[in-house]
Design an enzyme around this catalytic site. Structure first.
Site, PDB file in Angstrom:
ATOM      1  N   GLY A  46      79.816 -56.525 -67.482  1.00  0.00           N
ATOM      2  CA  GLY A  46      80.285 -57.172 -68.708  1.00  0.00           C
ATOM      3  C   GLY A  46      80.841 -58.542 -68.374  1.00  0.00           C
ATOM      4  O   GLY A  46      81.262 -58.784 -67.241  1.00  0.00           O
ATOM      5  N   GLN A  51      85.661 -66.092 -69.543  1.00  0.00           N
ATOM      6  CA  GLN A  51      85.462 -66.043 -68.089  1.00  0.00           C
ATOM      7  C   GLN A  51      84.555 -67.150 -67.574  1.00  0.00           C
ATOM      8  O   GLN A  51      84.481 -67.370 -66.363  1.00  0.00           O
ATOM      9  CB  GLN A  51      84.913 -64.671 -67.672  1.00  0.00           C
ATOM     10  CG  GLN A  51      85.926 -63.550 -67.874  1.00  0.00           C
ATOM     11  CD  GLN A  51      85.328 -62.204 -67.500  1.00  0.00           C
ATOM     12  OE1 GLN A  51      84.612 -61.616 -68.279  1.00  0.00           O
ATOM     13  NE2 GLN A  51      85.625 -61.737 -66.299  1.00  0.00           N
ATOM     14  N   CYS A  96      87.152 -56.511 -62.472  1.00  0.00           N
ATOM     15  CA  CYS A  96      86.923 -57.630 -63.387  1.00  0.00           C
ATOM     16  C   CYS A  96      86.346 -58.763 -62.563  1.00  0.00           C
ATOM     17  O   CYS A  96      86.812 -59.032 -61.455  1.00  0.00           O
ATOM     18  CB  CYS A  96      88.259 -58.042 -64.011  1.00  0.00           C
ATOM     19  SG  CYS A  96      88.143 -59.482 -65.084  1.00  0.00           S
ATOM     20  N   LEU A  97      85.337 -59.436 -63.091  1.00  0.00           N
ATOM     21  CA  LEU A  97      84.707 -60.531 -62.345  1.00  0.00           C
ATOM     22  C   LEU A  97      85.681 -61.689 -62.102  1.00  0.00           C
ATOM     23  O   LEU A  97      85.447 -62.510 -61.229  1.00  0.00           O
ATOM     24  CB  LEU A  97      83.453 -61.022 -63.076  1.00  0.00           C
ATOM     25  CG  LEU A  97      82.308 -59.993 -63.143  1.00  0.00           C
ATOM     26  CD1 LEU A  97      81.176 -60.511 -64.015  1.00  0.00           C
ATOM     27  CD2 LEU A  97      81.797 -59.644 -61.751  1.00  0.00           C
ATOM     28  N   HIS A 138      87.379 -53.650 -72.556  1.00  0.00           N
ATOM     29  CA  HIS A 138      87.748 -54.661 -71.558  1.00  0.00           C
ATOM     30  C   HIS A 138      87.383 -56.063 -72.060  1.00  0.00           C
ATOM     31  O   HIS A 138      88.175 -57.005 -71.943  1.00  0.00           O
ATOM     32  CB  HIS A 138      87.025 -54.333 -70.238  1.00  0.00           C
ATOM     33  CG  HIS A 138      87.305 -55.265 -69.093  1.00  0.00           C
ATOM     34  ND1 HIS A 138      87.936 -54.858 -67.939  1.00  0.00           N
ATOM     35  CD2 HIS A 138      87.003 -56.582 -68.913  1.00  0.00           C
ATOM     36  CE1 HIS A 138      88.026 -55.897 -67.105  1.00  0.00           C
ATOM     37  NE2 HIS A 138      87.468 -56.959 -67.667  1.00  0.00           N
ATOM     38  N   GLU A 139      86.185 -56.199 -72.630  1.00  0.00           N
ATOM     39  CA  GLU A 139      85.720 -57.534 -73.043  1.00  0.00           C
ATOM     40  C   GLU A 139      86.451 -58.033 -74.294  1.00  0.00           C
ATOM     41  O   GLU A 139      86.766 -59.217 -74.391  1.00  0.00           O
ATOM     42  CB  GLU A 139      84.205 -57.543 -73.260  1.00  0.00           C
ATOM     43  CG  GLU A 139      83.360 -57.109 -72.056  1.00  0.00           C
ATOM     44  CD  GLU A 139      83.719 -57.766 -70.738  1.00  0.00           C
ATOM     45  OE1 GLU A 139      84.217 -58.909 -70.752  1.00  0.00           O
ATOM     46  OE2 GLU A 139      83.510 -57.120 -69.693  1.00  0.00           O
ATOM     47  N   HIS A 142      89.624 -59.442 -73.210  1.00  0.00           N
ATOM     48  CA  HIS A 142      89.469 -60.805 -72.680  1.00  0.00           C
ATOM     49  C   HIS A 142      89.535 -61.829 -73.807  1.00  0.00           C
ATOM     50  O   HIS A 142      90.173 -62.868 -73.678  1.00  0.00           O
ATOM     51  CB  HIS A 142      88.096 -60.963 -72.006  1.00  0.00           C
ATOM     52  CG  HIS A 142      88.092 -60.695 -70.531  1.00  0.00           C
ATOM     53  ND1 HIS A 142      88.922 -61.340 -69.647  1.00  0.00           N
ATOM     54  CD2 HIS A 142      87.338 -59.851 -69.768  1.00  0.00           C
ATOM     55  CE1 HIS A 142      88.681 -60.906 -68.406  1.00  0.00           C
ATOM     56  NE2 HIS A 142      87.732 -59.995 -68.456  1.00  0.00           N
TER      57      HIS A 142
END
Ligand code: ZN
Length: 188
Positions: A46, A51, A96-97, A138-139, A142
């Site tokens: 994701g 990000q 998380c990226l 999660h997204e 963000h």
């Protein structure tokens, strides 16, 4: 298409609320394509627009497929809004990226429902369970400036912050692609 630089924790854009998308134009679709490519290059499941430094309410996702001959299930959602979450929870490691190499057990609702638009502006209702519910929650966090470390148990958060302060994220970011940690499929 191009791979975009991923913003790492400490970048203020990750703590900002992304704005509603009002123009469903070619630029939006190009951004979604670039985000998909960026997410895949980083072996993530994701990626939210914050990000890659863009404050628009848009995220991409991809799940491992069951059939290697078929493309993996994937997509992009715009202006997502969580409408319902289950009281029943799921456990599991989450990463998380924007926190390369950090994975911690993170409790999430097992199921979630979401209202969102596609990249053409058409409205959809999405019902998700398990991994997809984890990704969606999660997204959407963000897009509201909330990060997965905010959901960690106190001792995990303390350890994560210690590792971050020691410069581990920058080290891991520099070494990306040279061997990925276990559980990388949960990097969101
Ligand atoms: Zn993330």
């Amino acid at each position: 298409m191009s791979v975009l630089p991923i913003r790492i924790f400490g970048d203020p854009v990750l703590r900002e609320r992304a704005g509603e998308v009002t123009d469903f134009d070619r630029a939006l679709r190009a951004l979604a394509e670039n985000m998909l490519e960026t997410m895949r290059a980083a072996q993530g499941a994701g990626l939210a627009a914050n990000q890659v430094g863009v404050l628009k309410r848009l995220f991409t996702w991809e799940l491992p497929g069951e059939d290697d001959a078929q493309p993996n299930p994937h997509g992009s959602w715009v202006n997502p809004e969580i409408t319902e979450t289950s009281a029943e929870l799921q456990e599991g490691d989450e990463g998380c990226l924007s926190f390369p190499g950090l994975f911690y057990p993170t409790e999430r609702p097992l199921r979630a429902r979401m209202r969102a638009q596609d990249v053409f502006g058409d409205p959809h209702e999405v019902a998700a369970e398990g991994q997809l519910a984890r990704i969606i929650l999660h997204e959407v966090d963000h897009l509201n400036g909330i990060l997965f470390i905010d959901h960690l148990a106190r001792h995990s958060k303390k350890e994560a912050l210690r590792r971050i302060r020691s410069g581990e994220l920058e080290l891991n970011a520099a070494g990306q692609g040279e061997g990925l940690p276990a559980g990388v499929g949960n990097a969101l």
